[in-house]
Design a protein around this motif. Structure first.
Motif, mmCIF file in Angstrom:
data_model
loop_
_atom_site.group_PDB
_atom_site.id
_atom_site.type_symbol
_atom_site.label_atom_id
_atom_site.label_comp_id
_atom_site.label_asym_id
_atom_site.label_seq_id
_atom_site.Cartn_x
_atom_site.Cartn_y
_atom_site.Cartn_z
ATOM 1 N N MET A 66 1.025 -0.668 -0.219
ATOM 2 C CA MET A 66 0.188 -0.138 0.214
ATOM 3 C C MET A 66 0.730 0.981 0.123
ATOM 4 N N ASN A 67 0.785 2.041 -0.669
ATOM 5 C CA ASN A 67 0.890 3.450 -0.752
ATOM 6 C C ASN A 67 1.179 4.283 0.647
ATOM 7 N N SER A 68 1.794 4.966 0.952
ATOM 8 C CA SER A 68 1.853 6.039 1.998
ATOM 9 C C SER A 68 0.237 7.344 1.420
ATOM 10 N N PRO A 69 -0.524 6.964 2.910
ATOM 11 C CA PRO A 69 -1.004 8.493 2.735
ATOM 12 C C PRO A 69 -1.105 9.387 2.154
ATOM 13 N N LEU A 70 -1.785 10.015 1.513
ATOM 14 C CA LEU A 70 -1.958 10.644 0.559
ATOM 15 C C LEU A 70 -2.680 12.305 0.713
ATOM 16 N N VAL A 71 -1.793 13.563 1.070
ATOM 17 C CA VAL A 71 -3.097 14.809 1.542
ATOM 18 C C VAL A 71 -2.940 15.575 0.476
ATOM 19 N N LEU A 72 -3.794 15.968 -0.331
ATOM 20 C CA LEU A 72 -3.868 17.210 -0.630
ATOM 21 C C LEU A 72 -4.732 18.489 -0.508
ATOM 22 N N LEU A 73 -3.562 19.361 -1.313
ATOM 23 C CA LEU A 73 -3.849 20.707 -0.373
ATOM 24 C C LEU A 73 -4.090 22.489 -1.239
ATOM 25 N N ALA A 93 -2.934 11.247 -11.199
ATOM 26 C CA ALA A 93 -2.001 10.123 -12.215
ATOM 27 C C ALA A 93 -0.373 10.460 -12.270
ATOM 28 N N ALA A 94 0.362 11.650 -11.752
ATOM 29 C CA ALA A 94 1.003 12.118 -10.998
ATOM 30 C C ALA A 94 2.490 11.481 -10.216
ATOM 31 N N LEU A 95 0.941 10.920 -9.137
ATOM 32 C CA LEU A 95 1.487 10.611 -8.214
ATOM 33 C C LEU A 95 1.556 8.695 -8.034
ATOM 34 N N GLY A 96 0.984 8.745 -9.183
ATOM 35 C CA GLY A 96 1.013 6.922 -9.358
ATOM 36 C C GLY A 96 -0.320 6.290 -8.449
ATOM 37 N N ARG A 97 -1.742 7.174 -8.124
ATOM 38 C CA ARG A 97 -2.681 7.265 -7.883
ATOM 39 C C ARG A 97 -3.690 7.015 -9.247
ATOM 40 N N THR A 98 -4.499 5.816 -8.626
ATOM 41 C CA THR A 98 -5.815 5.775 -9.074
ATOM 42 C C THR A 98 -7.290 6.189 -8.426
ATOM 43 N N SER A 99 -8.209 6.284 -9.476
ATOM 44 C CA SER A 99 -9.097 7.381 -9.035
ATOM 45 C C SER A 99 -10.577 6.270 -9.360
ATOM 46 N N PRO A 100 -12.136 6.167 -8.553
ATOM 47 C CA PRO A 100 -12.095 5.882 -6.972
ATOM 48 C C PRO A 100 -10.685 5.519 -6.536
ATOM 49 N N ALA A 101 -10.085 5.858 -5.013
ATOM 50 C CA ALA A 101 -9.321 5.204 -4.543
ATOM 51 C C ALA A 101 -9.573 3.690 -4.094
ATOM 52 N N THR A 102 -8.621 3.367 -4.123
ATOM 53 C CA THR A 102 -8.619 1.633 -3.899
ATOM 54 C C THR A 102 -7.462 1.082 -3.171
ATOM 55 N N PRO A 103 -8.047 -0.347 -2.159
ATOM 56 C CA PRO A 103 -7.483 -0.039 -1.603
ATOM 57 C C PRO A 103 -5.999 -0.633 -1.356
ATOM 58 N N ALA A 104 -5.384 -0.584 -2.281
ATOM 59 C CA ALA A 104 -4.235 -0.718 -3.602
ATOM 60 C C ALA A 104 -3.055 0.654 -2.752
ATOM 61 N N ASP A 105 -3.715 1.735 -3.370
ATOM 62 C CA ASP A 105 -3.641 3.052 -3.295
ATOM 63 C C ASP A 105 -3.141 3.516 -1.831
ATOM 64 N N GLY A 106 -3.806 3.596 -1.233
ATOM 65 C CA GLY A 106 -3.928 3.965 0.410
ATOM 66 C C GLY A 106 -4.700 5.135 0.607
ATOM 67 N N PRO A 107 -5.136 5.465 1.917
ATOM 68 C CA PRO A 107 -5.731 6.583 2.340
ATOM 69 C C PRO A 107 -5.625 7.606 0.898
ATOM 70 N N LEU A 145 -7.171 10.319 7.439
ATOM 71 C CA LEU A 145 -6.595 9.373 7.271
ATOM 72 C C LEU A 145 -7.154 8.140 7.050
ATOM 73 N N GLY A 146 -6.790 7.667 8.953
ATOM 74 C CA GLY A 146 -7.311 6.224 9.783
ATOM 75 C C GLY A 146 -8.610 5.684 9.668
ATOM 76 N N ALA A 147 -9.635 7.130 9.309
ATOM 77 C CA ALA A 147 -10.681 6.429 9.413
ATOM 78 C C ALA A 147 -10.997 6.695 7.785
ATOM 79 N N SER A 148 -10.365 6.578 6.828
ATOM 80 C CA SER A 148 -10.494 6.780 5.118
ATOM 81 C C SER A 148 -10.026 5.258 5.066
ATOM 82 N N ALA A 149 -8.826 4.838 5.798
ATOM 83 C CA ALA A 149 -8.116 3.587 6.192
ATOM 84 C C ALA A 149 -8.412 2.502 6.184
ATOM 85 N N GLY A 150 -9.544 2.318 7.279
ATOM 86 C CA GLY A 150 -10.582 1.620 7.563
ATOM 87 C C GLY A 150 -11.918 0.829 6.233
#
Length: 230
Positions: free
Chosen positions: A1-8, A151-165, A222-227
């Motif tokens: 799983m990737n690290s949690p991602l925060v878009l700001l 896309a640039a950070l290697g994540r998919t849309s919508p989020a998937t378990p393999a991508d991390g929260p 992020l913890g809630a999302s991971a759950g």
């Protein structure tokens, strides 16, 4: 799983950019010999694409290009740096990075402006990417900017378990709506430029009133999302 991602979001979330944006917008109205909106209306220009704000506030559709050129002349002449990082933001970003989060700016501001602004104010070194709109903002939405970042950070849309929260943090309704198009929750911050009730009505998963609580609130979400994704 990737690290949690925060878009700001940038304007109104990480930075108090109202002085330069509102002054540049007022300059554009004067250049077109149009009545300058009041201070509250000018403040609402901070966040959404400027190409949406001008026609929404009295600029005839046929003159939006003219207004945009006048705005950018003032903005690039110095307005873009009439700006300040909110107190406590660098510390919050450092805390999130130390907790293992990937951090990226996703802003409706053209990327050609967002990047030097982040560099000038010391944010670039605390981020893993800065993503913004094309110079022709009318061709882009916040959802488009988020798609570019994902896309640039290697994540998919919508989020998937393999991508991390993944979590968006922003101060306006378009941050919430743009994130929702990708199945991403948005934490709303109230120190920015939203009208009263705007963020809650848009569906923000929570509201944060104090920068000092930013890192903790983000990590909790992020913890809630991971759950949910597990």
């Amino acid at each position: 799983m990737n690290s949690p991602l925060v878009l700001l979001d940038l304007d109104g979330t990480l930075m108090d950019s109202a002085p330069g944006i509102t002054a540049s917008a007022a300059h554009a109205y004067r250049a077109l010999d149009l009545e300058v909106p009041d201070a509250a209306t000018l403040r609402s220009f901070v966040g959404p694409p400027i190409t949406d704000s001008f026609p929404a506030h009295g600029v005839p559709p046929g003159r939006v290009g003219e207004a945009l050129a006048a705005y950018r002349a003032a903005f690039t002449a110095g307005g873009m740096f009439d700006n300040a990082v909110f107190d406590g933001v660098p510390a919050a970003l450092r805390e999130l990075r130390e907790a293992g989060c990937t951090l990226a700016v996703a802003t409706s501001k053209p990327e050609v402006y967002a990047r030097p602004i982040c560099e000038r104010f010391g944010l670039t070194e605390l981020l893993d990417g800065v993503f913004g709109a094309p110079l022709d903002e009318a061709t882009s939405t916040k959802a488009d900017v988020i798609a570019k970042a994902l896309a640039a950070l290697g994540r998919t849309s919508p989020a998937t378990p393999a991508d991390g929260p993944v979590l968006m943090v922003g101060d306006r309704e378009h941050d919430v709506h743009g994130a929702a198009e990708h199945g991403i929750d948005c934490l709303g911050v109230t120190w920015g430029y939203a009208a009263p009730g705007e963020l809650a009505a848009a569906g923000a998963v929570g509201l944060l009133d104090d920068v000092a609580g930013l890192a903790g609130a983000v990590l909790t979400r992020l913890g809630a999302s991971a759950g949910r994704l597990a």
